[in-house]
Enzyme design. Structure first.
Site, PDB file in Angstrom:
ATOM      1  N   HIS A   1       1.272  -1.455  -0.148  1.00  0.00           N
ATOM      2  CA  HIS A   1       0.035   0.205  -0.299  1.00  0.00           C
ATOM      3  C   HIS A   1       1.139   1.262  -0.364  1.00  0.00           C
ATOM      4  O   HIS A   1       0.303   2.311  -0.637  1.00  0.00           O
ATOM      5  CB  HIS A   1      -1.194   0.148   1.726  1.00  0.00           C
TER       6      HIS A   1
ATOM      7  N   ASP B   1      -0.035  -7.561   1.886  1.00  0.00           N
ATOM      8  CA  ASP B   1       0.599  -6.026   1.989  1.00  0.00           C
ATOM      9  C   ASP B   1       2.056  -5.714   2.291  1.00  0.00           C
ATOM     10  O   ASP B   1       2.404  -5.065   2.112  1.00  0.00           O
ATOM     11  CB  ASP B   1       0.283  -5.522   2.935  1.00  0.00           C
TER      12      ASP B   1
ATOM     13  N   SER C   1       4.914   2.578   7.750  1.00  0.00           N
ATOM     14  CA  SER C   1       4.601   1.629   6.999  1.00  0.00           C
ATOM     15  C   SER C   1       5.681   0.896   6.541  1.00  0.00           C
ATOM     16  O   SER C   1       6.487   1.911   5.469  1.00  0.00           O
ATOM     17  CB  SER C   1       3.517   1.284   6.013  1.00  0.00           C
TER      18      SER C   1
END
Length: 305
Positions: free
Chosen positions: A150, A180, A257
């Site tokens: 993402h 992911d 992230s």
């Protein structure tokens, strides 16, 4: 539950800067509810008998309250001065000029958190996509970098910034939306420091950990905590599949992230991916990382293909 946007997990990247399609939204403070005013008290029995109550006195303004407090302090101080004059026989001690300070220098305990951070930081990169930022870390000497799918968000090219300030263009080798995860590759792999990958199967609740990345674009940010739970089922990726994750109370925010979650030996045990938060976003001490055992298998498959 885990915040989602367009059926996606509330990932801790800065995708909100691209209009809120992903991530936690623009950071903001907590919402405060105005306190409800208390209803007026009911009059006691016999009210209205006898003289009318005095008119209420208006509350003094803040400046007046402060001034009154200062005047009272001055009067009390004057009284204290008189008392001191009367007790002139009692010796008065002078205030210390300076408090003693340690001269031991920086803490250099072997295995300390600062040593772990210094060991891992050269392997961590900030990933810039032009519409937001995330994090990643070098996984081999040939220039491969692991991050979240993402973070790259379907792009084929991104920029990475190393801990020493070097900037390089990186190709997106491949992505696994379900897990992911994405792998990047930089052409010039000289002077890269691969992170040491640990074994998430060996992780236990209570283990001390560090989360390293670029929250809100602040590159090289290090936060500490413990492993709060293992095998926590969390919906990852665009499919919303329930996959297990490591839970930690180390502070994770938008931009973390793809960064590493490392143990007390500086070994990567997870890929920081998502947080649980209240309305408005931000860390409340419930973060999730993809276990490195699964992440490494996915990375190897992406590189092979």
């Amino acid at each position: 539950m885990v915040n989602t946007t367009n059926h996606r997990t509330a990932y801790d990247d800065d995708a909100a800067a691209r209009g809120g399609a992903l991530g936690l939204g623009r950071p903001r403070g907590p919402d405060f509810l105005p306190g409800a005013s208390a209803p007026p008290a009911a009059p006691p029995p016999g009210a209205g008998v006898g003289p009318a109550p005095a008119a209420p006195v208006a509350a003094p303004r803040r400046g007046r309250v402060l001034l009154t407090a200062a005047l009272v302090a001055a009067v009390v101080g004057g009284g204290a001065g008189v008392a001191g004059a009367r007790l002139g026989a009692e010796p008065q001690r002078a205030a210390p000029v300076a408090l003693p300070r340690s001269t031991a220098g920086p803490v250099t305990v072997p295995g300390g958190l600062s040593g772990i951070a210094a060991q891992v930081l050269p392997s961590v990169v900030s990933v810039e996509t032009g519409g937001g930022n995330g994090s990643g870390f070098v996984i081999d000497a040939t220039g491969h970098i692991l991050t979240n799918a993402h973070v790259v968000d379907g792009r084929t090219q991104v920029s990475v910034v190393f801990d020493d300030g070097r900037r390089a263009s990186a190709e997106v080798v491949g992505s696994d939306e379900t897990n992911d995860l994405a792998v990047l590759a930089v052409r010039d792999a000289t002077a890269l420091t691969p992170a040491v990958l640990g074994r998430s199967a060996d992780v236990a609740v209570g283990d001390q950990v560090l989360a390293i990345g670029s929250p809100l674009g602040l590159q090289g940010t290090v936060t500490s905590g413990i492993v709060s739970a293992v095998d926590r089922e969390v919906p990852f990726g665009g499919s919303g599949a329930g996959l297990t994750a490591l839970q930690t109370d180390a502070s994770i925010n938008p931009g973390n992230s793809g960064g590493p979650l490392v143990n007390a030996r500086g070994e990567v045990i997870g890929v920081n991916t998502a947080i649980l938060s209240r309305r408005g976003g931000g860390s409340i001490g419930i973060g999730f990382a993809i276990p490195i055992d699964r992440a490494a298998d996915v990375a190897e498959r992406i590189i092979r293909n």
